[in-house]
Enzyme design. Structure first.
Site, PDB file in Angstrom:
ATOM      1  N   ILE A   1       0.818  -1.213   0.000  1.00  0.00           N
ATOM      2  CA  ILE A   1       0.000   0.000   0.000  1.00  0.00           C
ATOM      3  C   ILE A   1       0.854   1.265   0.000  1.00  0.00           C
ATOM      4  CG2 ILE A   1      -1.935  -1.184   1.061  1.00  0.00           C
ATOM      5  CD1 ILE A   1      -1.213   0.179   3.717  1.00  0.00           C
TER       6      ILE A   1
ATOM      7  N   GLY B   1       2.685  -6.626   7.761  1.00  0.00           N
ATOM      8  CA  GLY B   1       2.952  -6.999   6.379  1.00  0.00           C
ATOM      9  C   GLY B   1       4.282  -7.683   6.177  1.00  0.00           C
TER      10      GLY B   1
ATOM     11  N   ILE C   1      16.339  -3.653   9.886  1.00  0.00           N
ATOM     12  CA  ILE C   1      15.769  -2.835   8.827  1.00  0.00           C
ATOM     13  C   ILE C   1      16.112  -3.474   7.481  1.00  0.00           C
ATOM     14  CG2 ILE C   1      15.750  -0.550   7.756  1.00  0.00           C
ATOM     15  CD1 ILE C   1      14.448  -0.792  10.616  1.00  0.00           C
TER      16      ILE C   1
ATOM     17  N   GLN D   1       8.472   5.206   5.746  1.00  0.00           N
ATOM     18  CA  GLN D   1       7.350   4.865   6.620  1.00  0.00           C
ATOM     19  C   GLN D   1       7.334   5.769   7.843  1.00  0.00           C
ATOM     20  OE1 GLN D   1       4.727   3.089   5.722  1.00  0.00           O
ATOM     21  NE2 GLN D   1       4.964   1.387   7.124  1.00  0.00           N
TER      22      GLN D   1
ATOM     23  N   GLY E   1       7.418  -4.832  12.769  1.00  0.00           N
ATOM     24  CA  GLY E   1       6.633  -3.868  11.997  1.00  0.00           C
ATOM     25  C   GLY E   1       6.935  -2.427  12.349  1.00  0.00           C
TER      26      GLY E   1
ATOM     27  N   GLU F   1       2.967   1.401  12.366  1.00  0.00           N
ATOM     28  CA  GLU F   1       2.198   2.118  13.384  1.00  0.00           C
ATOM     29  C   GLU F   1       3.070   2.984  14.300  1.00  0.00           C
ATOM     30  OE1 GLU F   1      -0.987   1.184  12.649  1.00  0.00           O
ATOM     31  OE2 GLU F   1      -0.299  -0.533  11.483  1.00  0.00           O
TER      32      GLU F   1
HETATM   33 MO1  MOS Z   1      -3.101   0.076   9.328  1.00  0.00          MO
HETATM   34  S1  MOS Z   1      -4.427   1.005  10.549  1.00  0.00           S
HETATM   35  O1  MOS Z   1      -2.609  -1.185  10.128  1.00  0.00           O
HETATM   36  O2  MOS Z   1      -3.496   0.017   7.771  1.00  0.00           O
END
Ligand code: MOS
Length: 738
Positions: free
Chosen positions: A465, A508, A627, A636, A700, A703
């Site tokens: 995304i 992801g 990383i 990100q 991850g 967030e």
């Molecule tokens: Mo996000 S809120 O984990 O796309």
């Protein structure tokens, strides 16, 4: 990688995305951009009231528009077997069962869909659809509505919260955060084509093609494999693509009705009530500490807005249990139904909101204790184990994030008391805050196709995304094969490829990395199997002993015995060599707890005459394990930090209860940071692999980049001005009046 001893310079970093050229040249196709033969267009008609019932429609004028092919309403629609009766509708858990009710829950709720030859025809005809309603009073004011909603326990209490009453130092305060809207650059869109009565093809914007596939398989009662979902390029999501929304179902129903492929793209104003948002939140925190700064406990109460047709609890008090030792802890929560569409996860969901209150309260406490906020946090971090479930952290370098961030921003320049540094009209201050996120991993699959020339294509259904999943997969494939990156292609975002979880919750790369490694092992074994036919040494070779290069396969234990791909392909009459493998979490999840974390440091200038806040510096240091792709990871963090500036200073979805409407459902009315509002974000990573989470050791990052940013900014504003601002966004009026 000594590289990360220095802050990351996003501007000079070399490595681009695998999809970079396609994106910047426009050859990469987003959902709405595919050319499909016979395509027609659908436009949604939204309710003009916020609560009540549809009494009747007037469709006559719309039907007369040239090019109109059909109109769907709840009275006239193609059959959706999964929504055939009330029980099925409940079971489908769609939230809004679009066109399957006469009830109106929010303004803008789709009541009709007009399908026409062109977008212009459909748009014009949609504007002519009218309905009569039975209007009921609507509730849109969160702050008003929340007063009547009782709190209930959110998880188990720790210790006894009464201990707070005798804490020598404490802070008790309320925090309010306005609803925020994801607003990814690409608007949500679907192209639906029924290839046969039971065969569906979708080009769709989402964060998980397999989730979309499963949802519609159930709704239309057809096999999952009969649905193809293509989401190769996704222009941002931030959580808005994690569930299937009414417009996608509407589009598929339209295609069924007119028996042609149909495209439906939401308009920007429709985006504000069609694909979720971060709900408004109210919180109350009571936090106490001993004279030495050791926390006594925390009482955290939280309420978030939801819709009247669905309960969305975003878990605001989850993060309360994650970062610090609180021997005494009580958490309570509630949701507040409103006549708005259902909210959903938005970057750092729940934690981002809860963290703002906690990290603001800790900052406030630090001034009461006359203790440096860095030292106060260091004293109370739960560095050994997860404070709730007691499992030891696999890795947790939040303390190193804090140390490094403090160094980068020159924390020693901060004045301990507020309002100490004045330059003309500007007050200057420093603030910091931390954030953490449970680091998850799901089961994912990846495939590899190898050609005679040694080129490999690594495939997964997972969507990228904009996070850099593609380049990260390429790096992992390169590291585990030794094949040059120029010979590694990546394909993703297509349900025909090996299945994978949705890209969300910072899971992801953590999920897909292991699958790529597993697929590489499968490829090595397969190549060794063929090589063994030419050379005995390859018989029963273990993946760790098998080496690949651009030209052939060899063994660690038998150096010069390279067997070329060309010879393997020719001798065995191969065309494409294909392997597929899955990988997921296992026993390590019972042994360890996993988290990513970040520390955010901010230097602000606050104009005493205008209330304007200028972020002069924003430093984000994060522990995301190893990383995998420096540039994508930094990107990100940088993007999340800018989102955090929006949350802190600008973003608010306003409502008008009298009109039953959202106020400012476009980019003129809804503000978020542009380049002039954000400095170049200074990003650094701890970059130490987590040895247990997955083969590549990455945790991850999606967030944590935004969890804590808003508090760091608010805390800096306090340090600059002595104004403790607990309501987001901190707009200039609040700064002046605060
Ligand atoms: Mo996000 S809120 O984990 O796309």
């Amino acid at each position: 990688m000594g590289f990360f001893d220095e802050p990351f310079d996003l501007m000079t970093a070399a490595e681009g995305r695998v999809e970079g050229i396609a994106k910047v040249t426009g050859s990469g196709k987003y959902a709405a951009e595919y050319k499909v033969d016979g395509l027609c267009h659908a436009v949604l008609v939204g309710s003009t009231i916020a609560a009540g019932k549809i009494k009747s429609f007037n469709l006559d004028n719309a039907k007369q528009v040239a090019g109109v092919l059909g109109i769907i309403t709840h009275l006239e629609k193609p059959l959706v077997p999964g929504l055939a009766d009330e029980d099925k509708i409940k079971e489908a858990r769609l939230g809004l069962a679009v066109f399957h009710t006469d009830k109106i829950f929010f303004k803008g709720q789709p009541i009709a869909l007009v399908i026409a030859e062109t977008l212009e025809d459909a748009t014009y005809a949609a504007s002519l659809v009218t309905a009569e309603y039975e209007k009921e009073p609507a509730k849109l004011d969160f702050e008003l509505a929340l007063k009547n909603i009782p709190l209930t326990p959110a998880g188990k209490d720790r210790g006894n919260i009464e201990a707070l009453n005798s804490a020598p130092h404490s802070v008790e305060a309320e925090y309010n955060i306005k609803a925020e809207v994801h607003n990814p650059m690409e608007m949500h869109a679907t192209i639906a084509e029924w290839k046969a009565d039971d065969k569906l093809k979708l080009f769709d914007k989402n964060q998980g093609v397999n989730n979309v596939q499963r949802t519609f398989a159930k709704l239309f009662n057809i096999p999952v494999d009969n649905i193809e979902v293509i989401s190769e390029f996704v222009g941002g999501g931030f959580g808005s693509g994690l569930r299937v929304w009414p417009h996608a179902l509407a589009c598929i129903m339209a295609a069924k009705l007119v028996k042609r492929p149909v495209k439906l793209m939401l308009t920007r104003p429709q985006m504000f009530h069609s694909v979720g948002y971060r709900p408004a939140a109210w919180q109350k925190i009571k936090l106490g500490a001993n004279a030495d700064g050791k926390f006594v406990g925390i009482h955290h109460q939280a309420k978030n807005g939801t819709s009247v047709y669905e309960n969305f609890n975003e878990g605001i008090t989850r993060v309360t249990r994650l970062i610090y030792h609180f021997d005494n802890l009580k958490a309570e929560a509630a949701t507040v139904p409103l006549n708005l569409s259902t909210p959903t996860w938005m970057r750092g969901p729940g934690d981002c909101t809860g963290d703002f209150a906690i990290e603001s309260a800790i900052d406030e406490l630090s001034y009461k204790l006359k203790m440096d906020p860095v030292a106060l946090r260091m004293k109370n971090l739960a560095l050994e184990k997860h404070p709730d479930n007691g499992l030891p952290w696999s890795t947790n370098y939040i303390n190193e994030c804090i140390e490094k961030g403090a160094q980068m921003i020159n924390w020693k320049d901060r004045k301990a008391a507020h309002s100490q540094t004045i330059e003309g009209d500007w007050s200057i201050g420093y603030g910091m805050a931390v954030g953490a996120w449970n680091a998850g991993r799901g089961t994912a699959s990846a495939g590899i196709q190898m050609q005679k020339d040694g080129t490999i294509t690594v495939q997964t259904a997972m969507t990228d995304i904009g996070t850099g999943t593609g380049i990260s997969m390429q790096n992992i494939a390169h590291d585990s094969t030794g094949i040059s990156k120029s010979k590694i292609k990546i394909e993703l975002g297509n349900s025909n490829l090996p299945p994978a979880p949705s890209q969300g919750g910072s899971n992801g790369l953590s999920s897909i990395g292991g699958a790529v490694v597993a697929a590489v092992s499968a490829l090595k074994l397969k190549l060794a199997e063929y090589a063994a036919m030419q050379n005995e040494a390859y018989k029963n070779a273990a993946p760790a002993d098998i080496l690949l290069s651009d030209t052939g396969v060899s063994l660690k234990t038998a150096n010069n015995q390279l067997v070329s791909y060309t010879s393997l392909w020719e001798k065995n009459n191969l065309n494409i060599l294909e392997v597929e493998a899955s990988s997921g979490p296992g026993a390590e999840r019972q042994k360890y707890a996993f988290c990513s974390s970040a520390a955010h440091f901010c230097k602000v200038r606050v104009n005493r005459k205008t209330g304007k806040v200028k972020i002069e510096r924003l430093v984000t240091v994060s522990d995301g394990g190893k990383i995998i792709s420096e540039k994508a990871a930094a990107n990100q963090m940088s993007g999340a930090a800018v989102g955090g500036i929006g949350m802190a200073l600008m973003e608010e979805q306003l409502t008008d209860e009298r009109l039953g409407t959202l106020v400012g459902n476009d980019f003129a009315g809804y503000h978020f940071p542009v380049n002039a509002d954000a400095p170049i974000i200074e990003v650094a990573f701890i970059n130490k692999p987590d040895p247990n989470i997955n083969p590549q050791g990455s945790k991850g990052l999606g967030e944590v980049g935004i969890i804590g940013t808003a508090a760091a900014i608010a805390n800096a504003i306090y340090n600059a001005t002595g104004k403790r601002l607990r309501d987001l966004p901190i707009t200039p009026d609040k700064v002046l009046l605060g």
